[in-house]
Design a protein around this motif. Structure first.
Motif, PDB file in Angstrom:
ATOM      1  N   LEU A  69       0.842  -1.195   0.000  1.00 13.71           N
ATOM      2  CA  LEU A  69       0.000   0.000   0.000  1.00 13.71           C
ATOM      3  C   LEU A  69       0.875   1.242   0.000  1.00 13.71           C
ATOM      4  O   LEU A  69       1.984   1.238   0.558  1.00 13.71           O
ATOM      5  N   PRO A  70       0.389   2.334  -0.581  1.00 10.79           N
ATOM      6  CA  PRO A  70       1.142   3.585  -0.550  1.00 10.79           C
ATOM      7  C   PRO A  70       1.292   4.086   0.885  1.00 10.79           C
ATOM      8  O   PRO A  70       0.477   3.775   1.754  1.00 10.79           O
ATOM      9  N   ALA A  71       2.337   4.864   1.127  1.00 15.62           N
ATOM     10  CA  ALA A  71       2.638   5.355   2.474  1.00 15.62           C
ATOM     11  C   ALA A  71       1.476   6.126   3.067  1.00 15.62           C
ATOM     12  O   ALA A  71       1.171   5.986   4.262  1.00 15.62           O
ATOM     13  N   HIS A  72       0.786   6.957   2.280  1.00 12.43           N
ATOM     14  CA  HIS A  72      -0.306   7.776   2.850  1.00 12.43           C
ATOM     15  C   HIS A  72      -1.470   6.887   3.312  1.00 12.43           C
ATOM     16  O   HIS A  72      -2.175   7.223   4.256  1.00 12.43           O
ATOM     17  N   VAL A  73      -1.660   5.742   2.702  1.00 10.24           N
ATOM     18  CA  VAL A  73      -2.709   4.823   3.139  1.00 10.24           C
ATOM     19  C   VAL A  73      -2.275   4.095   4.408  1.00 10.24           C
ATOM     20  O   VAL A  73      -3.057   3.953   5.354  1.00 10.24           O
ATOM     21  N   LEU A  74      -1.025   3.668   4.469  1.00  7.94           N
ATOM     22  CA  LEU A  74      -0.528   3.019   5.671  1.00  7.94           C
ATOM     23  C   LEU A  74      -0.569   3.953   6.858  1.00  7.94           C
ATOM     24  O   LEU A  74      -0.884   3.535   7.980  1.00  7.94           O
ATOM     25  N   ASP A  75      -0.272   5.226   6.644  1.00  8.08           N
ATOM     26  CA  ASP A  75      -0.316   6.218   7.724  1.00  8.08           C
ATOM     27  C   ASP A  75      -1.732   6.302   8.305  1.00  8.08           C
ATOM     28  O   ASP A  75      -1.908   6.454   9.530  1.00  8.08           O
ATOM     29  N   ARG A  76      -2.741   6.198   7.473  1.00  6.84           N
ATOM     30  CA  ARG A  76      -4.150   6.284   7.948  1.00  6.84           C
ATOM     31  C   ARG A  76      -4.489   5.113   8.854  1.00  6.84           C
ATOM     32  O   ARG A  76      -5.291   5.241   9.781  1.00  6.84           O
ATOM     33  N   TRP A  77      -3.880   3.945   8.630  1.00  8.42           N
ATOM     34  CA  TRP A  77      -4.149   2.789   9.461  1.00  8.42           C
ATOM     35  C   TRP A  77      -3.563   2.934  10.857  1.00  8.42           C
ATOM     36  O   TRP A  77      -4.027   2.307  11.808  1.00  8.42           O
ATOM     37  N   GLU A  78      -2.533   3.756  10.987  1.00  5.95           N
ATOM     38  CA  GLU A  78      -1.868   3.908  12.274  1.00  5.95           C
ATOM     39  C   GLU A  78      -2.418   5.050  13.091  1.00  5.95           C
ATOM     40  O   GLU A  78      -1.957   5.315  14.175  1.00  5.95           O
ATOM     41  N   GLN A  79      -3.440   5.720  12.603  1.00  3.90           N
ATOM     42  CA  GLN A  79      -4.030   6.829  13.360  1.00  3.90           C
ATOM     43  C   GLN A  79      -4.959   6.329  14.425  1.00  3.90           C
ATOM     44  O   GLN A  79      -5.581   5.357  14.383  1.00  3.90           O
TER      45      GLN A  79
END
Length: 77
Positions: A67-77
């Protein structure tokens, strides 16, 4: 579709349940229109069989790409 009043539904509930279980659409209404629909509860069809869709569903190779980094970042919020 059969529309019945609340009063009629109270008086004939058993018969309406039989009709709904036989596939007829029963709607209970008030003066201002339909309120609820009487439908049968469906039981489970049993366990699903593994591989029943084999050959019918195609998963593209891109599905397994990271997955792109911006999508992975959303999972960690």
């Amino acid at each position: 579709m059969r529309i019945v009043s609340i009063h009629a539904a109270e008086a004939n509930l058993s018969r309406l349940i039989d009709l709904a279980c036989a596939g007829e659409e029963i709607v209970i209404g008030r003066n201002d229109g339909p309120v609820v629909k009487l439908v049968p509860v469906r039981t489970s069809a049993g366990r699903r069989q593994r591989g029943s869709l084999e050959g019918e569903v195609v998963v593209p190779d891109a599905f397994f790409d990271p997955l792109p980094a911006h999508v992975l970042d959303r999972w960690e919020q």
